[in-house]
Design a protein around this motif. Sequence first.
Motif, PDB file in Angstrom:
ATOM      1  N   ARG A 143      44.349  42.130  27.714  1.00 20.68           N
ATOM      2  CA  ARG A 143      42.709  40.740  28.712  1.00 20.68           C
ATOM      3  C   ARG A 143      43.032  40.678  30.134  1.00 20.68           C
ATOM      4  O   ARG A 143      44.264  40.756  31.185  1.00 20.68           O
ATOM      5  N   ASP A 144      41.632  40.666  30.729  1.00 22.25           N
ATOM      6  CA  ASP A 144      41.630  40.876  32.120  1.00 22.25           C
ATOM      7  C   ASP A 144      42.445  39.397  33.360  1.00 22.25           C
ATOM      8  O   ASP A 144      42.237  38.667  32.330  1.00 22.25           O
ATOM      9  N   GLN A 145      43.284  40.158  34.006  1.00 21.40           N
ATOM     10  CA  GLN A 145      44.001  38.893  34.383  1.00 21.40           C
ATOM     11  C   GLN A 145      43.110  37.575  35.887  1.00 21.40           C
ATOM     12  O   GLN A 145      43.972  36.637  35.981  1.00 21.40           O
ATOM     13  N   ASP A 146      41.862  38.261  36.204  1.00 15.98           N
ATOM     14  CA  ASP A 146      40.679  37.201  36.292  1.00 15.98           C
ATOM     15  C   ASP A 146      40.171  36.717  35.278  1.00 15.98           C
ATOM     16  O   ASP A 146      39.103  37.601  34.576  1.00 15.98           O
ATOM     17  N   VAL A 147      40.480  35.559  35.559  1.00 20.27           N
ATOM     18  CA  VAL A 147      39.746  34.381  34.111  1.00 20.27           C
ATOM     19  C   VAL A 147      38.423  34.460  33.774  1.00 20.27           C
ATOM     20  O   VAL A 147      37.766  34.686  33.467  1.00 20.27           O
TER      21      VAL A 147
END
Length: 191
Positions: free
Chosen positions: A131-135
Amino acid sequence: MRSKRVRDIQDVINDRKQKLQETVSKLTGESCRQLIAKLCDRDPSLIFDILEESSEQMSAHGGYHPPPGDAPSWCTCGNCRQMPSDIERVCCQQIPENCFSLLPDFSMLVLDEAVLSIAQRYREDVLAVPRDQDVNRGYRHTAYRQFILWHYGRLGAGNRRVVPSCCVWQIRDKFPDSFGQYTGFKDGRLA
């Protein structure tokens, strides 16, 4: 008899809500952050409420977006905004009332955080993609994939389509980059 009992229960609930609001209003900022962390540990679904609030605040203070207004000459729906490259200057080609970005299905399938979160989890499981850390960036990219899946179905590796500008900007308005930096359309997987 039953309706009186229901009213009594509602009165008790409202009284407790009011007392809770009074208690919370007396907490310091740091105490509120710690309490929110504890509550999210107990009920992880609360994170969606926090993310929604965060997204709304970022939209209000976020990065650059061309303001809605006069649609570019290549737009027929009236909801597109200027795009940086010729390949991205695509409209849904609908009359204003039928613009894809205004359809209830678009809001539900492409902009809803719960739907996007499930799509992200599915992609993580099937493709083992973290999952991308930048929501917001993660939601934006998932929303673009959701639009393509909704509109074209599964395309296959390297087969790409441009998301119409009206839809791109609805997605970017909902999940903005705090610096206004967007990747844009990439033609082909290896390009």
